[in-house]
Write a protein that holds these residues in place. Structure first.
Motif, PDB file in Angstrom:
ATOM      1  N   GLY A   1      28.031  33.017  47.919  1.00  0.00           N
ATOM      2  CA  GLY A   1      28.700  33.956  47.037  1.00  0.00           C
ATOM      3  C   GLY A   1      29.558  34.955  47.789  1.00  0.00           C
ATOM      4  N   HIS A   2      30.726  35.210  47.272  1.00  0.00           N
ATOM      5  CA  HIS A   2      31.592  36.234  47.847  1.00  0.00           C
ATOM      6  C   HIS A   2      32.408  36.871  46.730  1.00  0.00           C
ATOM      7  N   THR A   3      32.975  38.039  47.047  1.00  0.00           N
ATOM      8  CA  THR A   3      33.753  38.801  46.085  1.00  0.00           C
ATOM      9  C   THR A   3      35.063  39.212  46.731  1.00  0.00           C
ATOM     10  N   ALA A   4      36.143  39.184  45.960  1.00  0.00           N
ATOM     11  CA  ALA A   4      37.452  39.632  46.424  1.00  0.00           C
ATOM     12  C   ALA A   4      38.070  40.522  45.360  1.00  0.00           C
ATOM     13  N   VAL A   5      38.703  41.605  45.806  1.00  0.00           N
ATOM     14  CA  VAL A   5      39.368  42.528  44.882  1.00  0.00           C
ATOM     15  C   VAL A   5      40.745  42.877  45.435  1.00  0.00           C
ATOM     16  N   VAL A   6      41.643  43.272  44.535  1.00  0.00           N
ATOM     17  CA  VAL A   6      42.979  43.716  44.910  1.00  0.00           C
ATOM     18  C   VAL A   6      43.083  45.203  44.605  1.00  0.00           C
ATOM     19  N   SER A   7      43.557  45.980  45.580  1.00  0.00           N
ATOM     20  CA  SER A   7      43.760  47.415  45.372  1.00  0.00           C
ATOM     21  C   SER A   7      45.072  47.654  44.638  1.00  0.00           C
ATOM     22  N   THR A   8      45.267  48.875  44.166  1.00  0.00           N
ATOM     23  CA  THR A   8      46.484  49.198  43.424  1.00  0.00           C
ATOM     24  C   THR A   8      47.741  49.076  44.281  1.00  0.00           C
ATOM     25  N   ASP A   9      47.596  49.139  45.601  1.00  0.00           N
ATOM     26  CA  ASP A   9      48.766  48.976  46.471  1.00  0.00           C
ATOM     27  C   ASP A   9      48.889  47.560  47.025  1.00  0.00           C
ATOM     28  N   GLY A  10      48.147  46.601  46.444  1.00  0.00           N
ATOM     29  CA  GLY A  10      48.328  45.195  46.768  1.00  0.00           C
ATOM     30  C   GLY A  10      47.579  44.680  47.978  1.00  0.00           C
ATOM     31  N   GLN A  11      46.590  45.408  48.433  1.00  0.00           N
ATOM     32  CA  GLN A  11      45.787  44.912  49.546  1.00  0.00           C
ATOM     33  C   GLN A  11      44.561  44.192  48.997  1.00  0.00           C
ATOM     34  N   VAL A  12      44.073  43.200  49.742  1.00  0.00           N
ATOM     35  CA  VAL A  12      42.918  42.419  49.318  1.00  0.00           C
ATOM     36  C   VAL A  12      41.730  42.777  50.198  1.00  0.00           C
ATOM     37  N   PHE A  13      40.590  42.990  49.546  1.00  0.00           N
ATOM     38  CA  PHE A  13      39.340  43.299  50.225  1.00  0.00           C
ATOM     39  C   PHE A  13      38.307  42.254  49.826  1.00  0.00           C
ATOM     40  N   THR A  14      37.507  41.796  50.803  1.00  0.00           N
ATOM     41  CA  THR A  14      36.471  40.804  50.521  1.00  0.00           C
ATOM     42  C   THR A  14      35.137  41.226  51.109  1.00  0.00           C
ATOM     43  N   THR A  15      34.081  40.665  50.542  1.00  0.00           N
ATOM     44  CA  THR A  15      32.724  40.876  51.040  1.00  0.00           C
ATOM     45  C   THR A  15      31.863  39.691  50.621  1.00  0.00           C
TER      46      THR A  15
ATOM     47  N   VAL B   1      43.858  37.843  42.764  1.00  0.00           N
ATOM     48  CA  VAL B   1      42.984  37.081  43.662  1.00  0.00           C
ATOM     49  C   VAL B   1      41.889  36.428  42.835  1.00  0.00           C
ATOM     50  N   ALA B   2      41.464  35.242  43.264  1.00  0.00           N
ATOM     51  CA  ALA B   2      40.376  34.541  42.588  1.00  0.00           C
ATOM     52  C   ALA B   2      39.504  33.855  43.625  1.00  0.00           C
ATOM     53  N   CYS B   3      38.222  33.764  43.310  1.00  0.00           N
ATOM     54  CA  CYS B   3      37.245  33.154  44.223  1.00  0.00           C
ATOM     55  C   CYS B   3      36.728  31.842  43.668  1.00  0.00           C
ATOM     56  N   GLY B   4      36.756  30.810  44.505  1.00  0.00           N
ATOM     57  CA  GLY B   4      36.061  29.570  44.215  1.00  0.00           C
ATOM     58  C   GLY B   4      34.708  29.637  44.897  1.00  0.00           C
ATOM     59  N   GLU B   5      33.991  28.537  44.930  1.00  0.00           N
ATOM     60  CA  GLU B   5      32.649  28.578  45.518  1.00  0.00           C
ATOM     61  C   GLU B   5      32.685  29.000  46.981  1.00  0.00           C
ATOM     62  N   GLU B   6      33.558  28.406  47.774  1.00  0.00           N
ATOM     63  CA  GLU B   6      33.643  28.745  49.197  1.00  0.00           C
ATOM     64  C   GLU B   6      35.103  28.856  49.638  1.00  0.00           C
ATOM     65  N   PHE B   7      35.957  29.338  48.750  1.00  0.00           N
ATOM     66  CA  PHE B   7      37.368  29.544  49.068  1.00  0.00           C
ATOM     67  C   PHE B   7      37.921  30.679  48.213  1.00  0.00           C
TER      68      PHE B   7
END
Length: 115
Positions: A2-16, A49-55
């Motif tokens: 499992g992982h999570t990805a988000v986009v900030s208001t200035d267009g940067q991507v963060f994952t965990t 941004v969107a998350c698949g199982e391992e991508f």
């Protein structure tokens, strides 16, 4: 993993989360317990941004698509059957006007400006 990805208001991507296949996009396969910004997009700014199982799939504000993570069965969309631990441009979608993507276990659906 499992992982999570988000986009900030200035267009940067963060994952965990789980990074076992490089899906976090940080140039390694380490797991993270806190969000970390993906540095591999250069000057591109993410819109979606969107998350698949391992991508992970990223759509930029310029409608370019990037992918990272497990690619052994073509999930990266770049014509290769290999994984990427940094966002990799998917040039075959450049002229499609991709607006957003949605992913599930091993596949991804792109929605274009024409529907």
């Amino acid at each position: 993993g499992g992982h999570t990805a988000v986009v900030s208001t200035d267009g940067q991507v963060f994952t965990t989360g789980s990074g076992n296949c490089g899906q976090l996009g940080h140039g390694n396969t380490n797991d993270l317990s806190e969000f970390q910004r993906i540095a591999g997009l250069g000057v591109e700014r993410a819109a979606y941004v969107a998350c698949g199982e391992e991508f992970t799939i990223i759509v930029t504000m310029n409608r370019k698509v990037y992918a990272c993570g497990l690619g052994s069965v073509g999930q990266m969309g770049d014509g290769k059957l290999e994984s990427h631990d940094r966002p990799t441009h998917v040039p075959g979608l450049d002229d499609c006007g991709v607006e957003m993507v949605t992913c599930s276990q091993g596949q991804c659906l792109a929605i274009t400006k024409d529907g």
